[in-house]
Design an enzyme around this catalytic site. Structure first.
Site, PDB file in Angstrom:
ATOM      1  NE  ARG A 106      55.511  16.022-108.829  1.00 11.08           N
ATOM      2  CZ  ARG A 106      56.073  17.213-108.961  1.00 11.08           C
ATOM      3  NH1 ARG A 106      56.067  17.823-110.138  1.00 11.08           N
ATOM      4  NH2 ARG A 106      56.632  17.815-107.936  1.00 11.08           N
ATOM      5  CE1 TYR A 122      49.272  -8.476-114.962  1.00 11.94           C
ATOM      6  CE2 TYR A 122      50.274  -6.853-113.507  1.00 11.94           C
ATOM      7  CZ  TYR A 122      49.820  -7.222-114.757  1.00 11.94           C
ATOM      8  OH  TYR A 122      49.913  -6.344-115.802  1.00 11.94           O
ATOM      9  CG  ASP A 171      47.388  -7.558-106.170  1.00 13.29           C
ATOM     10  OD1 ASP A 171      46.183  -7.232-106.187  1.00 13.29           O
ATOM     11  OD2 ASP A 171      48.137  -7.451-107.149  1.00 13.29           O
ATOM     12  CE  LYS A 219      43.483  -5.655-114.295  1.00 13.13           C
ATOM     13  NZ  LYS A 219      44.597  -4.744-114.044  1.00 13.13           N
TER      14      LYS A 219
END
Length: 394
Positions: free
Chosen positions: A54, A107, A180, A205
């Site tokens: 982690r 978005y 972004d 993406k």
């Protein structure tokens, strides 16, 4: 010793940065370290800092180094999703009482996270057309902001914001500037060079590029802010698995090549759709920054390099019914959410990706269809859109 690729071109960095052959075997492709924990030779003395996946994992480190290199940045941190990355960014930068200047075309998930999670926490948001410098200045003269959130090109209306000019104004007011960059990708646009403080990605993406992984990333140069991000990343734990990191490593290697094809295909399709619009054949408006008719074309041409991306939005003259029929009538374009994969996708934002902004100032027109242009043969794609448009305008 890690090789320095900082003076090489993007396509070279994408393939070689972080990709040192495995010292144990000479394997050209770094291995996937599918382990949750690491043996320590002595108490509290992990080998090279590796104690628990982690917190730190060699495969994730390779992806971080590779992404930072292609962006030309000091730091990149990978997350389990784009929204996980945005969440860590916002919690690291904001506190209750702060106000965010949010673009009026973003978005839907970003808007939902801010309005449904951060507003109840005490953060305020003001939506502004951040592609309009006059609107930004007007907002700054009436309220104080801690952060400005920019998408360029924006999702789904593909508005273009002058990053350098907007960042300069925002910094005069002490704001953190976040871009972004998901639609452009680091192959076409480098917001940090234009004055942004942090770049956010949904690596699902274009960076992943094959619709087979979900991920996110934050890229920046500021050491102190990177340390804050890393602390919260570890504390909250929204990290990608080693396998997900490896999939994104593989995707990032071909990003420059894919973005070239995405951009070429999209420009050809956008020009074709604009011709149909000019002939009055069922199209009300075509939104693509590569078109000279686009209001942000000149800015996009200045700050994007090597193409204008693979995203097109189209408004149908026949309204919502025509938009739905168009989206449901394609053969090659798959009706699905998301974008940026090698295959072409089509969707109706108002009912799908942007349903969360319905009834707000960020509401999306219901006659709008968003197209993610893939890397198939462009003539096949144009023929498919033509037959879908014919079905929608019967």
């Amino acid at each position: 010793m890690t090789t320095d690729f900082s003076q090489d071109a993007i396509a070279t960095r994408a393939i070689h940065a972080g990709q040192e052959p495995d010292p144990m075997t000479g394997a050209v492709v770094p291995p996937i370290y599918m382990t949750s924990t690491f043996k320590q030779p002595h108490v509290g003395q992990p080998v090279n800092g590796y104690d628990y996946s982690r917190s730190i994992n060699p495969t994730r480190n390779v992806f971080d180094e590779q992404l930072a290199a292609i962006e030309g940045a000091k730091h990149a941190l990978a997350f389990s999703s784009g929204l996980a990355a945005i969440d860590v960014l916002l919690r690291s930068v904001l506190k209750p009482g702060d106000r965010v200047m949010l673009g009026n075309d973003v978005y839907g998930g970003t808007y939902r996270l801010l309005s449904k999670v951060f507003v109840p926490w005490g953060v305020n948001i003001t939506t502004v057309d951040v592609s309009d410098l006059a609107a930004v200045n007007k907002a700054l003269n009436s309220e104080s902001f801690a952060l400005i959130w920019i998408e360029t090109p924006s999702n789904p209306l593909l508005a273009v914001t002058d990053i350098a000019a907007t960042a300069a104004i925002a910094h005069e007011h002490g704001m953190t500037v976040v871009v972004d960059n998901t639609f452009a990708s680091p192959a076409l646009q480098h917001p940090l060079e234009l004055g942004a403080d942090v770049v956010a990605y949904s690596t699902t993406k274009y960076i992943g590029g094959h619709s087979d992984v979900v991920g996110g990333a934050l890229v920046l140069n500021d050491d102190e802010l990177a340390e804050k991000f890393a602390f919260l990343q570890n504390s909250a734990g929204a990290v990608p698995s080693p396998f997900d990191s490896w999939i994104q490593i593989r995707g990032l290697k071909t990003l420059p090549l894919r973005m070239q094809r995405h951009s070429e295909n999209a420009l050809a399709i956008a020009r074709h759709l604009e011709e149909l619009k000019n002939k009055g054949e069922g199209i009300e408006q075509v939104w693509y920054p590569g078109l000279e008719s686009h209001p942000g074309h000149d800015i996009a041409a200045r700050q994007m390099h090597g193409g204008f991306g693979g995203m097109i939005s189209v408004q149908l003259s026949g309204g919502k019914a025509a938009a739905l029929k168009f989206a449901e009538s394609t053969r090659l374009f798959t009706l699905a959410e998301s974008l940026g994969g090698v295959e072409s996708l089509i969707e109706h934002p108002a009912a799908m990706t942007h349903a969360s902004v319905s009834g707000t100032s960020n509401e999306v027109p219901d006659n709008l269809v968003r197209i993610s242009v893939g890397i198939e043969d462009v003539n096949d794609l144009i023929a498919d859109l033509d037959q879908a448009l014919a079905a929608a305008t019967k």
